[in-house]
Design a protein around this motif. Structure first.
Motif, mmCIF file in Angstrom:
data_model
loop_
_atom_site.group_PDB
_atom_site.id
_atom_site.type_symbol
_atom_site.label_atom_id
_atom_site.label_comp_id
_atom_site.label_asym_id
_atom_site.label_seq_id
_atom_site.Cartn_x
_atom_site.Cartn_y
_atom_site.Cartn_z
ATOM 1 N N UNK B 223 0.818 -1.211 0.000
ATOM 2 C CA UNK B 223 0.000 0.000 0.000
ATOM 3 C C UNK B 223 0.855 1.266 0.000
ATOM 4 N N UNK B 224 1.883 1.301 0.849
ATOM 5 C CA UNK B 224 2.591 2.580 1.033
ATOM 6 C C UNK B 224 3.960 2.632 0.353
ATOM 7 N N UNK B 225 4.453 1.492 -0.100
ATOM 8 C CA UNK B 225 5.762 1.505 -0.753
ATOM 9 C C UNK B 225 6.859 1.144 0.232
ATOM 10 N N UNK B 226 7.875 0.463 -0.275
ATOM 11 C CA UNK B 226 8.891 -0.123 0.596
ATOM 12 C C UNK B 226 9.730 0.900 1.352
ATOM 13 N N UNK B 227 10.032 2.019 0.704
ATOM 14 C CA UNK B 227 10.938 2.982 1.331
ATOM 15 C C UNK B 227 10.213 4.040 2.153
ATOM 16 N N UNK B 228 8.956 3.785 2.370
ATOM 17 C CA UNK B 228 8.116 4.809 2.958
ATOM 18 C C UNK B 228 7.571 4.366 4.314
#
Lengths: 663, 251
Positions: B223-228
């Motif tokens: 949902x939010x992205x790996x680096x986030x």
């Protein structure tokens, strides 16, 4: 670092080489019977002690010299001491202490060069040192330690030509100074006077950063071989203070590779000596603070920071030359002194601020109609107390140390270029909080009468639960960025500094006011009962320049704002703000960066000295119950770090009671 | 206007960039079983008793006439060890801002700022809006569960420089089970935040056996992205505060 050597020393296996020598036990009596002069006695004793030492090499050891004959007999009999003390003011043990010797020129030139200008006593001392070094050299050859043998072939006779030689030379000097009977002898600006040797070796390709660090760590271990034999109030109070970084005598940045390696070595070794100080100023980059913070995280209570901008200005205002002031170091704990030429007695006395308030509370409060009237009485009493303290040091005398005389760039027998006396100021926060409470409740709100307050204090708040709570937990406290108390501290310190202005001591020096407490945070607290800040009888003050132990504080940001409000250049005898952080604070990845920014902000706000601790309370409590499991647990006391389990319970308890900040 | 806070913490190092001061707002619509700030749940003031300083002298039980002590049946002004504390204080936004801004120079010098946390700050949106307005000149961050209407969420979040948005459990049934509320509106707010251009980070507390499952972590990352996303380790000492409040910790 050699783990074998570290383990050997920390498990005290090297003590097996020690012995007490019985033949010298009656030395003082013999000296006395022969009617020898003090210098002659000191020389004979040093020569004898050096001759009794046996060369020992510990496993893996690169930097040699340890004390094998441990007992140093006195040079005067008890009767003689009594006579001396009748005629003279004797400071502490009577021997020379809290000096920062001229390692620089001695290591550069060698003892033979120094011998040429030394007096007769100094010459004999030097000869005896060289003799012991020769015995070490022969033993090293015999044992096939060729590298060390080659080093000892050169030093201490001649000046060091490389890093290894310089470190071994330092060790020989430092070892000898303590053996002579001097104590709290500091290391000074080690990264400045040793750096040229490191740089030369690195330029030549003899050393790289890694091998230099390894050698440096072995050298650091050498400070821990004999330190339990050094005199101090508690184990660890030995003054082996090293000062790193800051500016050079021209005002340029002096932090170098060796400064950095020293910070690393200390963090790797996790031992209480040498004690690391880091000088910083407004031009110090954040990266230097980050290197310091990494050491703070290690939990040794190092480094202690001092702010060049405030200290140098303060010292020059007191009459130190700019060049000397820029070269400042700390004495055993945190007193600012000048190396080589300074003979200040930086810890000669202490002013008990809460006692001043106690006196005025009982004598004057009932007769004052306004707070201002009361404050005027307090100021007069500070002045009166300071006057009394300064009268107490007539005809001071130190036992003359011939080798120390060689090691100083002044005639230390007769004082130095600077002969100032430093007076600590104990319990500033307890006193300022007391004044703030008196102002608020007796004069502004008028909810407590003078009689009620005096009775409550005298009865240790018995049957005054509500008043105790009010004073203790609801009144203004220094450390909460609350002018009502902070400005009282400013006033007290200004008055203290003003009271000493213009006074000279018999050695031609002046008096310096400070913010330190040393051990007086316990001793002075016992001189009075309860206090108007809600402190109960028997409760200690905060250490040095710190908030009261029970104050409910907003947190460290408020604390540094409170403690930077006073005019700190004017109380430059030293004494750090101490902050305890829970060790959990250091868990996050960027915690080092944040802590560094915090310390830098303190310096930029004009703080003079700060000492931070990473404390694990659970571990400390467990160490009280199971000391055997925590032999190596280190805590900071007042100007030095110690192994927690070796401390007397009162010192242990104080550590546990200090204000602690969590995240 | 007035709001209710329960703590101001200086030099909080886990609450955004630089050295920060965090204000904790009282009251939260969620009831996460692992909540480490249980005094932030109830909107009303609560008595907290520090058990390890209590010597059982019973002084606080003695009757008194202080109006502020009435609701608690104990006297707040007699404990010799300062063990009693009321968690929760009403304060004007302007007064709070003034207290916080005393530290503005320090916060700006260290690249830090003020963080609004809780409880759930979005439960007091008007107070937070006024506070944020009065805190001009310092960096402002907010920590939120995201449980608020989209209108409130967007309006409040818009006033902040840095958003720390929780993403606890992606599965709606599990979310309901462990936090007491549905996560539908939270996930909608998360979507909005992702595309808002606001500087932000998503944070997931790793609660053993509850949120730290591979599925939950993987879906959240989707949902939010790996680096986030930042994973926060569980604090096993959480239970202690429950005892101080007379509450029970279920984990």
């Amino acid at each position: 670092m050699s783990k074998i050597l570290r383990d050997f020393i920390t498990s005290k296996q090297h003590h097996a080489y020690r012995k007490e020598v019985s033949e010298i036990k009656n030395m003082a009596e013999e000296f006395s019977a022969s009617g020898l002069s003090p210098k002659e006695r000191m020389t004979r004793r040093l020569v004898k002690m050096l001759s009794l030492q046996m060369p020992v090499f510990l496993p893996d050891e690169k930097i040699c010299f340890m004390r094998t004959a441990t007992n140093i007999p006195d040079v005067f009999t008890e009767a003689e001491w009594a006579e001396i003390k009748e005629k003279h003011y004797i400071h502490e043990l009577g021997y020379m202490s809290n000096l920062s010797p001229d390692y620089e020129s001695v290591i550069a030139e060698g003892l033979l060069a120094k011998r040429e200008t030394a007096d007769e006593y100094g010459k004999r001392a030097i000869d005896a040192i060289i003799d012991l070094a020769d015995r070490y050299q022969a033993e090293a050859e015999k044992q096939g330690k060729t590298e060390l043998a080659a080093v000892l072939k050169r030093v201490p006779r001649y000046g060091a030509t490389g890093f290894y030689e310089a470190l071994q030379f330092f060790r020989i000097i430092h070892f000898t100074l303590w053996l002579e009977g001097n104590y709290h002898i500091t290391v000074g600006r080690f990264d400045q006077y040793i750096y040229p040797y490191l740089k030369a070796d690195m330029d030549k390709g003899v050393l790289n950063e890694e091998t230099a660090l390894e050698l440096l760590e072995d050298f650091f271990l050498s400070f821990n071989k004999d330190s339990d034999l050094y005199p101090g109030v508690q184990q660890g109070d030995n003054g082996q203070s090293m000062v790193l970084g800051g500016m050079d005598k021209y005002g340029n940045n002096a932090f170098n590779l060796l400064s950095s390696l020293c910070l690393k070595a200390s963090a790797n070794l996790l031992l209480i000596d040498p004690k690391i100080n880091l000088r910083v100023n407004k031009n110090t980059p954040l990266e230097v603070y980050e290197e310091g913070s990494k050491l703070t995280k290690a939990g040794l209570g190092f480094p202690q920071y001092s702010n060049d901008d405030v200290v140098i200005e303060g010292l020059t205002k007191l009459g130190y030359s700019l060049e000397d002031a820029r070269d400042y170091v700390v004495a055993a704990c945190w007193e600012f002194i000048v190396p080589k030429v300074g003979a200040d007695v930086a810890n000669i006395g202490a002013l008990n601020f809460p006692k001043v308030i106690d006196t005025c509370l009982h004598r004057d409060l009932k007769n004052c109609n306004t707070y201002e009237e009361f404050e005027a009485k307090v100021k007069a009493e500070v002045k009166n107390t300071a006057d009394g303290i300064c009268k107490g040091f007539d005809n001071m005398w130190f036992v003359p140390s011939p080798f120390m005389n060689v090691m100083m760039d002044c005639d230390i027998y007769n004082g130095g270029k600077y002969n100032n006396f430093g007076i600590h100021g104990t319990g500033v926060a307890t006193a300022s909080d007391s004044l703030a409470a008196i102002e608020k409740y007796v004069f502004v709100h008028k909810t407590v009468t003078a009689d009620e307050l005096i009775n409550a204090v005298d009865s240790n708040f018995e049957n005054n639960a509500e008043l105790l709570h009010l004073l203790r937990f609801e009144a203004p406290k220094m450390g909460n960025n609350d002018d009502r108390s902070d400005l009282k501290a400013k006033m007290l310190l200004d008055t203290f500094a003003d009271s000493l202005k213009g006074k000279t001591n018999e050695r031609g020096g002046i008096y310096r006011a400070g913010t330190g407490s040393a051990m007086y945070y316990l001793w002075h607290a016992d001189e009075i009962g309860a206090s108007p800040d809600g402190r109960r009888k028997g409760e200690p003050f905060g250490t040095n320049f710190s908030a009261s132990l029970f104050a409910k504080l907003n947190g460290p940001i408020s604390v540094i704002q409170s403690f930077t409000k006073p005019n700190l250049q004017s109380v430059i005898n030293g004494g750090p703000l101490t902050l305890e952080f829970a060790s959990s604070m250091f868990e996050g990845e960027d915690s080092i960066k944040k802590l560094s920014a915090f310390v830098k902000a303190f310096v930029d706000m004009g703080g003079h000295q700060m000492q931070l601790n990473a404390v694990n309370t659970e571990k400390l409590k467990d160490a009280q119950l199971h000391p055997e499991k925590h032999q190596q647990l280190v805590v900071r006391i007042w100007g030095w770090s110690a192994y927690f389990v070796e401390l007397d319970p009162e010192y242990q308890d104080h550590v546990l009671r200090r204000q602690q900040y969590t995240v | 206007m007035k709001g209710t806070i329960f703590d101001i913490k200086e030099l909080s190092v886990h609450d955004g960039p630089g050295c920060r001061i965090t204000v904790f707002l009282k009251g939260c619509p969620l009831r996460c079983k692992w909540c480490h700030n249980p005094e932030g749940l109830d909107s009303k003031p609560q008595l907290m008793i520090q058990k390890n300083g209590c010597v059982d002298c019973k002084m606080c039980y003695a009757p008194c006439n202080h109006p502020e002590c009435k609701p608690f049946g104990r006297c707040l002004h007699t404990c010799p060890n300062g063990c009693l504390k009321v968690s929760g204080k009403e304060i004007e936004a302007s007064e709070l801002a003034e207290i916080l801004l005393k530290n503005a120079d320090f916060l700006n010098a260290t690249g830090g700022g003020i963080t609004i946390s809780g409880g759930e700050p979005l439960m007091q949106p008007d107070f937070v809006l006024e506070l944020a307005e009065k805190l001009s000149g310092v960096h402002k961050a907010i920590q939120t569960s995201g449980f608020a209407t989209e209108e409130v969420y967007q309006k409040v979040i818009g006033k902040f420089d840095y958003i720390m948005q929780d993403i606890k459990l992606v599965d709606s049934e599990l979310h309901k089970k462990y936090t007491g509320v549905d996560n539908e509106v939270i996930l909608r707010n998360i979507q909005w935040l992702k595309n808002s251009g606001k500087e932000h980070i998503f944070r997931m507390p790793l609660i053993p056996g509850i949120t730290d499952t591979p599925e939950n972590k993987a879906t959240a990352i989707e949902i939010v992205g790996e680096n986030n996303i930042e994973f926060l380790d569980y604090n096993p000492l959480t239970g202690a505060k429950y005892e101080m409040l007379g509450m029970k910790y279920e984990l």
